[in-house]
Design an enzyme around this catalytic site. Structure first.
Site, PDB file in Angstrom:
ATOM      1  N   ASP A  12      -4.485  -3.436   8.453  1.00  0.00           N
ATOM      2  CA  ASP A  12      -4.611  -3.850   7.051  1.00  0.00           C
ATOM      3  C   ASP A  12      -4.410  -5.355   6.897  1.00  0.00           C
ATOM      4  O   ASP A  12      -3.638  -5.794   6.053  1.00  0.00           O
ATOM      5  CB  ASP A  12      -3.614  -3.086   6.178  1.00  0.00           C
ATOM      6  CG  ASP A  12      -3.911  -3.235   4.687  1.00  0.00           C
ATOM      7  OD1 ASP A  12      -5.073  -3.515   4.334  1.00  0.00           O
ATOM      8  OD2 ASP A  12      -2.982  -3.068   3.880  1.00  0.00           O
ATOM      9  N   GLY A  70       0.800  -1.211   0.000  1.00  0.00           N
ATOM     10  CA  GLY A  70       0.000   0.000   0.000  1.00  0.00           C
ATOM     11  C   GLY A  70       0.833   1.261   0.000  1.00  0.00           C
ATOM     12  O   GLY A  70       0.437   2.270  -0.581  1.00  0.00           O
TER      13      GLY A  70
END
Length: 722
Positions: free
Chosen positions: A262, A141
């Site tokens: 996440d 990410g």
């Protein structure tokens, strides 16, 4: 006229059926559907196109894969040939701009910010004078990930992670957070940082040096585990095993004041070469943040992020939002073949509508609580969720392989659950059930815990008076008083004791006792709702599932009750009430053989084994011949042979012999087998039956019974010439 989409007729399926009779959600052919059915008048029109890509399997959970033990991968096999950020992830690094950028490098046409979506390091580059870059492993990410060799450590493999775009200030802050988190953390389920490299230029933010985890990610493992080497859903029991390890790591993270934020299958790596243990490690801490951080941007992945994080942004992440990602990760592993498809799986209570087998019901309830829309309805801690994951795993595993996995509960008292030990559904006693169900353990944090522990066994009426002397009227004292009043037959006094508790209180003990009050009071529909709520909160506890099964049976739903009785009985053969409950429900469904089989599984070590065998034999005696009665009789005889002496033994043996005599004894498949020591020969079995009838006749004091037994013995004795 044109066919319209209608609801799928399959059990619990939330999909709609198209004009060809196929479910648009899962792809299976709907039972009872036919093209052209369910028509309405009106102009013909084309059905709205389904924007979702077609599924590769109708119900992935029906054909799951068990991932083989992880083996060490060749690190170079993971190197990406042409690493570049995919176009759908290219945004301007300037926080106030975030324009979509189709090119891989240049300047943003809106704000002029410089950007690059290509890796900043090339093969052969040397960092810190010791880390030789061998290739790019990809990007997460917020950062690039590189494979390197540590030349100061005999070429040991290492992973370097650096920020994707130095101009992206939010990503830079997230990268700094990851570095701070990894340096401080030390846990066997968390990837280890070995070095933090300082920036070497103005456009360099430095790199983290981490251990190389050589077993590949969970997503990578399942991507080739299906038929023909394709992607597949993962076996639920195996996925729950990974879930326990993940929650171990999360408990440590939360105790250290960190959130992971996440979690997804791509961020869970398996450690190769460890055999059946199959350990995992969490990687990619780019989204990690302090629990008290309410200002930094919140990072996550679509389909896995809790709704309050999407709604509140920096103020949304919490321990409960972290546990939401665990629930969604388990759903992604087990309910779809690829993690990108998890957006099709509903969250919260809607997940209970999926048409999964009954044996997976506790798993769906686990997911429903973990991914509830309201954070307060989720698990409160990783430790709490882990305990339920373990319990659900035991139930699912036992339902799959038939191997019981009993364990001692940390929430309920040990109990034999010896109630309803008969097969007459009309004779169930709600007070007996209430007394036989396990009791919730006293919360040690309750101020009156010591007082309650001092109470010994007492008559219910006496106990009611003793509880009035409690030093403080706490919740635990109230719950104990409720049970005492119900046992004393004063149900009208028990309900008002719980009236002062607020309806929104999320205390499972409160709703358990409200269920008991409704059960004894005869409000069976309310009792069922209350116990279902507790079962949903604690799906890993066989006690809550047992209570819900009883409530379903009393509420006139033997099918649902049988599913839950069977789940309890498979997991814990010590809960004999589940075996008798299952037998009653199967008898109601006209399945006497199944009812008898359930009772014959009661272990001989159980005090209820004699009653169970007696009930099973009588069921078989009254059941029509299904072609397997002789098998059942032989199995029942083997069970009786293992039991210690009991009063009804000769009667039970006579019933079994009578069943066998009513079967075809000439079948060759039973050659060599014996029944109570006798060969499967008609004359031998007739003599054995005659002996038992005459023995019973000699011992009975009832003249009519004696005459009946002698007549029965004469009727079955072998025909002779004298």
């Amino acid at each position: 006229m044109t066919a319209v989409s209608r609801g799928c007729a399959e059990r619990n399926c939330p999909g709609r059926v198209d004009q060809d009779g196929f479910c648009r959600l899962w792809g299976h052919e709907c039972a009872g559907a036919s093209a052209g059915s369910d028509v309405v008048d009106g102009p013909a029109r084309e059905p709205a196109p389904d924007p979702r890509p077609p599924r590769t399997a109708s119900r992935p959970w029906e054909r799951p894969a068990v991932l083989p033990t992880a083996r060490p991968h060749d690190p170079l096999s993971a190197v990406v040939a042409q690493p570049v950020v995919p176009e759908h992830s290219r945004y301007c690094p300037q926080t106030t701009c975030r324009r979509r950028l189709p090119r891989v490098a240049g300047y943003c046409p809106d704000c002029g910010t410089r950007y690059s979506f290509t890796p900043p390091l090339a093969d052969g580059d040397l960092r810190a004078g010791r880390y030789r870059i061998e290739g790019c492993l990809g990007n997460g990410g917020v950062g690039w990930v590189f494979l390197a060799r540590d030349e100061d450590m005999d070429g040991a493999w290492r992973v370097l992670k650096g920020q994707r775009n130095p101009e992206d200030r939010e990503a830079a802050a997230a990268f700094v957070a990851e570095r701070q988190a990894l340096i401080a953390l030390n846990h066997p389920r968390i990837v280890t940082i070995t070095h933090a490299l300082r920036p070497e230029s103005d456009r360099d933010v430095g790199y983290l040096v981490m251990e190389y985890v050589d077993g590949g990610s969970l997503e990578e493992a399942r991507s080739t585990a299906g038929p023909g080497g394709g992607a597949s859903a993962v076996d639920v029991a195996q996925a729950l095993g990974y879930g326990v390890q993940i929650l171990d790591a999360f408990e440590y993270l939360h105790d250290q004041g960190w959130l992971y934020c996440d979690l997804k299958p791509e961020n869970v790596m398996r450690v190769g070469g460890r055999g059946a243990a199959d350990p995992i490690k969490l990687v990619d801490f780019g989204a990690a943040r302090r629990i008290d951080n309410t200002v930094s941007p919140a990072w996550g992945t679509a389909g896995f992020t809790a709704p309050e994080v999407e709604r509140l942004g920096p103020a949304g992440p919490s321990v409960r939002s972290d546990l939401y990602t665990v629930g969604r990760t388990l759903a992604a592993l087990t309910l779809v073949p690829r993690s990108v498809d998890v957006t099709r799986i509903p969250a919260g209570q809607d997940v209970l509508r999926l048409p999964v087998p009954a044996r997976l019901d506790p798993f769906l309830r686990l997911l429903a609580r973990a991914t509830a829309a309201d954070p307060d309805d989720r698990f409160g801690s990783a430790a709490e969720m882990r305990e339920q994951v373990r319990g659900v795993r035991r139930q699912v595993s036992s339902a799959g392989d038939g191997v019981p996995r009993p364990t001692r509960s940390t929430l309920f008292s040990p109990s034999a659950c010896a109630f309803g030990l008969h097969t007459d559904g009309d004779a169930l006693d709600v007070v007996e059930i209430m007394l036989g169900l396990p009791a919730p353990l006293v919360d040690g944090a309750d101020p009156a815990a010591g007082f309650l522990a001092s109470l010994g066994p007492a008559d219910p009426a006496e106990l009611v008076e003793l509880l009035k002397t409690a030093p403080e009227r706490t919740a635990q004292v109230t719950y104990r008083a409720v049970r005492a009043l119900l046992a004393a037959g004063r149900a009208d006094e028990a309900g008002p004791l719980l009236a002062d508790f607020p309806e929104e209180l999320r205390d499972w003990s409160l709703w358990w006792h409200r269920g008991l009050v409704a059960l004894v009071g005869g409000d069976l529909a309310t009792a069922r709702r209350r116990f279902e709520q507790v079962y949903g909160w604690l799906p890993g506890e066989v006690s809550t599932r047992l209570a819900y099964a009883v409530a379903c049976e009393l509420d006139g739903d033997p099918r649902s009750a049988a599913d839950h009785y069977r789940g309890v009985w498979d997991a814990d053969p010590g809960v004999v009430a589940a075996a008798f409950g299952l037998a009653r429900c199967l008898l109601a469904a006209a399945d006497p053989r199944g009812a008898a089989d359930a009772l014959l599984r009661v272990p001989e070590s159980s005090r209820a084994s004699t009653v169970a065998v007696t009930c099973a034999v009588r069921i078989l005696l009254d059941a029509p011949d299904d072609g397997r009665r002789l098998d059942a009789a032989i199995d029942a005889a083997a069970t009786v042979d293992k039991l210690p002496p009991f009063g009804e033994r000769e009667e039970v043996e006579a019933h079994i012999l009578r069943i066998a005599l009513g079967c075809d004894l000439t079948e060759g498949r039973h050659d060599g087998r014996r029944l109570f020591g006798q060969p499967l020969d008609e004359d031998a079995l007739r003599r054995a039956f005659e002996r038992r009838c005459r023995s019973r006749a000699r011992r009975t004091a009832d003249r009519r019974e004696r005459i009946a037994l002698v007549d029965l013995a004469n009727a079955y004795r072998p025909v002779t010439w004298w």
